[in-house]
Design a protein around this motif. Structure first.
Motif, PDB file in Angstrom:
ATOM      1  N   GLN A  66       7.803   7.254   3.062  1.00 29.34           N
ATOM      2  CA  GLN A  66       8.128   6.431   4.224  1.00 29.34           C
ATOM      3  C   GLN A  66       6.990   5.496   4.602  1.00 29.34           C
ATOM      4  OE1 GLN A  66      11.082   6.101   5.794  1.00 29.34           O
ATOM      5  NE2 GLN A  66      11.832   7.323   4.102  1.00 29.34           N
ATOM      6  N   ALA A  67       5.788   6.034   4.803  1.00 31.15           N
ATOM      7  CA  ALA A  67       4.638   5.225   5.221  1.00 31.15           C
ATOM      8  C   ALA A  67       5.087   4.200   6.254  1.00 31.15           C
ATOM      9  CB  ALA A  67       3.977   4.573   4.017  1.00 31.15           C
ATOM     10  N   GLY A  68       5.699   4.686   7.303  1.00 28.94           N
ATOM     11  CA  GLY A  68       6.381   3.855   8.284  1.00 28.94           C
ATOM     12  C   GLY A  68       5.612   2.662   8.810  1.00 28.94           C
ATOM     13  N   PHE A  69       4.349   2.849   9.168  1.00 27.42           N
ATOM     14  CA  PHE A  69       3.605   1.740   9.754  1.00 27.42           C
ATOM     15  C   PHE A  69       3.362   0.639   8.730  1.00 27.42           C
ATOM     16  CE2 PHE A  69      -0.440  -0.330  10.908  1.00 27.42           C
ATOM     17  CZ  PHE A  69       0.002  -0.970  12.050  1.00 27.42           C
ATOM     18  N   ILE A  70       2.897   1.009   7.560  1.00 28.82           N
ATOM     19  CA  ILE A  70       2.612   0.007   6.522  1.00 28.82           C
ATOM     20  C   ILE A  70       3.890  -0.739   6.162  1.00 28.82           C
ATOM     21  CG2 ILE A  70       1.912  -0.331   4.125  1.00 28.82           C
ATOM     22  CD1 ILE A  70      -0.036   2.024   4.511  1.00 28.82           C
ATOM     23  N   ARG A  71       4.941  -0.015   5.897  1.00 22.95           N
ATOM     24  CA  ARG A  71       6.211  -0.660   5.525  1.00 22.95           C
ATOM     25  C   ARG A  71       6.748  -1.536   6.657  1.00 22.95           C
ATOM     26  NH1 ARG A  71       8.867   0.941   0.808  1.00 22.95           N
ATOM     27  NH2 ARG A  71       7.921   2.732  -0.217  1.00 22.95           N
ATOM     28  N   GLY A  72       6.597  -1.095   7.889  1.00 21.46           N
ATOM     29  CA  GLY A  72       7.077  -1.875   9.027  1.00 21.46           C
ATOM     30  C   GLY A  72       6.346  -3.201   9.157  1.00 21.46           C
ATOM     31  N   ILE A  73       5.036  -3.171   9.028  1.00 24.53           N
ATOM     32  CA  ILE A  73       4.235  -4.402   9.105  1.00 24.53           C
ATOM     33  C   ILE A  73       4.602  -5.337   7.960  1.00 24.53           C
ATOM     34  CG2 ILE A  73       1.894  -5.337   8.884  1.00 24.53           C
ATOM     35  CD1 ILE A  73       2.398  -4.092  11.613  1.00 24.53           C
ATOM     36  N   LEU A  74       4.714  -4.791   6.751  1.00 29.07           N
ATOM     37  CA  LEU A  74       5.036  -5.626   5.594  1.00 29.07           C
ATOM     38  C   LEU A  74       6.445  -6.198   5.690  1.00 29.07           C
ATOM     39  CD1 LEU A  74       3.389  -3.546   2.738  1.00 29.07           C
ATOM     40  CD2 LEU A  74       2.492  -5.560   3.911  1.00 29.07           C
ATOM     41  N   ARG A  75       7.377  -5.417   6.219  1.00 26.05           N
ATOM     42  CA  ARG A  75       8.751  -5.915   6.404  1.00 26.05           C
ATOM     43  C   ARG A  75       8.776  -7.087   7.382  1.00 26.05           C
ATOM     44  NH1 ARG A  75      11.171  -0.701   5.681  1.00 26.05           N
ATOM     45  NH2 ARG A  75      10.330  -0.126   7.673  1.00 26.05           N
ATOM     46  N   ALA A  76       8.017  -6.963   8.461  1.00 25.05           N
ATOM     47  CA  ALA A  76       7.983  -8.037   9.462  1.00 25.05           C
ATOM     48  C   ALA A  76       7.411  -9.321   8.855  1.00 25.05           C
ATOM     49  CB  ALA A  76       7.148  -7.601  10.661  1.00 25.05           C
ATOM     50  N   MET A  77       6.360  -9.186   8.073  1.00 23.23           N
ATOM     51  CA  MET A  77       5.748 -10.375   7.482  1.00 23.23           C
ATOM     52  C   MET A  77       6.633 -10.958   6.374  1.00 23.23           C
ATOM     53  SD  MET A  77       1.702  -9.769   7.625  1.00 23.23           S
ATOM     54  CE  MET A  77       0.998 -10.830   8.860  1.00 23.23           C
ATOM     55  N   ALA A  78       7.273 -10.097   5.597  1.00 18.53           N
ATOM     56  CA  ALA A  78       8.168 -10.572   4.544  1.00 18.53           C
ATOM     57  C   ALA A  78       9.387 -11.267   5.153  1.00 18.53           C
ATOM     58  CB  ALA A  78       8.611  -9.410   3.660  1.00 18.53           C
ATOM     59  N   ARG A  79       9.850 -10.766   6.280  1.00 23.32           N
ATOM     60  CA  ARG A  79      10.991 -11.383   6.958  1.00 23.32           C
ATOM     61  C   ARG A  79      10.651 -12.809   7.378  1.00 23.32           C
ATOM     62  NH1 ARG A  79      12.749 -12.201  12.148  1.00 23.32           N
ATOM     63  NH2 ARG A  79      15.001 -12.124  12.449  1.00 23.32           N
ATOM     64  N   GLU A  80       9.459 -12.998   7.887  1.00 18.81           N
ATOM     65  CA  GLU A  80       9.037 -14.338   8.304  1.00 18.81           C
ATOM     66  C   GLU A  80       8.998 -15.285   7.105  1.00 18.81           C
ATOM     67  OE1 GLU A  80       8.148 -17.290  10.900  1.00 18.81           O
ATOM     68  OE2 GLU A  80       8.684 -15.230  11.419  1.00 18.81           O
ATOM     69  N   ARG A  81       8.548 -14.786   5.974  1.00 20.30           N
ATOM     70  CA  ARG A  81       8.537 -15.617   4.762  1.00 20.30           C
ATOM     71  C   ARG A  81       9.962 -15.967   4.335  1.00 20.30           C
ATOM     72  NH1 ARG A  81       3.862 -13.707   0.466  1.00 20.30           N
ATOM     73  NH2 ARG A  81       2.092 -14.183   1.810  1.00 20.30           N
ATOM     74  N   ARG A  82      10.870 -14.993   4.416  1.00 21.02           N
ATOM     75  CA  ARG A  82      12.269 -15.259   4.034  1.00 21.02           C
ATOM     76  C   ARG A  82      12.890 -16.298   4.954  1.00 21.02           C
ATOM     77  NH1 ARG A  82      12.629  -9.860   3.468  1.00 21.02           N
ATOM     78  NH2 ARG A  82      13.747  -9.607   5.414  1.00 21.02           N
ATOM     79  N   ILE A  83      12.631 -16.189   6.245  1.00 28.24           N
ATOM     80  CA  ILE A  83      13.187 -17.149   7.204  1.00 28.24           C
ATOM     81  C   ILE A  83      12.708 -18.553   6.874  1.00 28.24           C
ATOM     82  CG2 ILE A  83      13.046 -17.896   9.621  1.00 28.24           C
ATOM     83  CD1 ILE A  83      13.082 -14.921  10.378  1.00 28.24           C
TER      84      ILE A  83
END
Length: 147
Positions: A79-96
């Protein structure tokens, strides 16, 4: 002759008054922010910095790769929830913004103990220590692994 308002008109005047008050508050807050009173303070000196790529691996984990030489320095499993959460947020911004993942992230440790992650593609910045020392420590491992 006494001027009388029916209840519906009274409600309309109250609603207009509330909207006017809300608009005034929003204007004052925006004016305060734009006046420079809430400027970002200067960063402390960077004591360690690393450019990193974060790549999804076939087994579902995330590989942490040095941008300088392509060496994988860590693998985030589970899970590594914090790391994955931060990376998901930044990847989402790139996708947008329709930006590819070709540019690295920059992880920096500062002399005042802060740890920041900057997306070099979007210039978005996350001050990791604001999420607590334990969460920031999950990222600081990547700086130590790269040495």
């Amino acid at each position: 002759m006494i001027l009388r308002l029916n209840p519906i008109r009274m409600q309309n005047y109250i609603a207009i008054g509330i909207c006017g008050l809300l608009a005034t508050v929003i204007f004052l807050v925006a004016n305060y922010v734009q006046s420079g009173k809430m400027e970002r303070q200067e960063d402390a000196q960077v004591i360690a910095k690393q450019s990193l790529f974060f790549r999804d691996l076939p087994d579902g984990s995330v590989g942490v790769i040095l941008a300088s030489n392509g060496q994988m320095i860590a693998q985030v499993e589970g899970q590594a929830g914090f790391i994955r959460g931060i990376l998901r947020a930044m990847a989402r911004e790139r996708r947008i913004r329709k930006i590819s993942s070709d540019q690295p992230f920059e992880l920096s440790s500062h002399s005042d103990g802060r740890l920041t992650l900057i997306d070099t593609a979007t210039n978005n910045r996350i001050d990791l220590e604001s999420f607590g020392k334990d969460n920031a420590a999950e990222f600081s491992v990547f700086l130590k692994s790269a040495r």
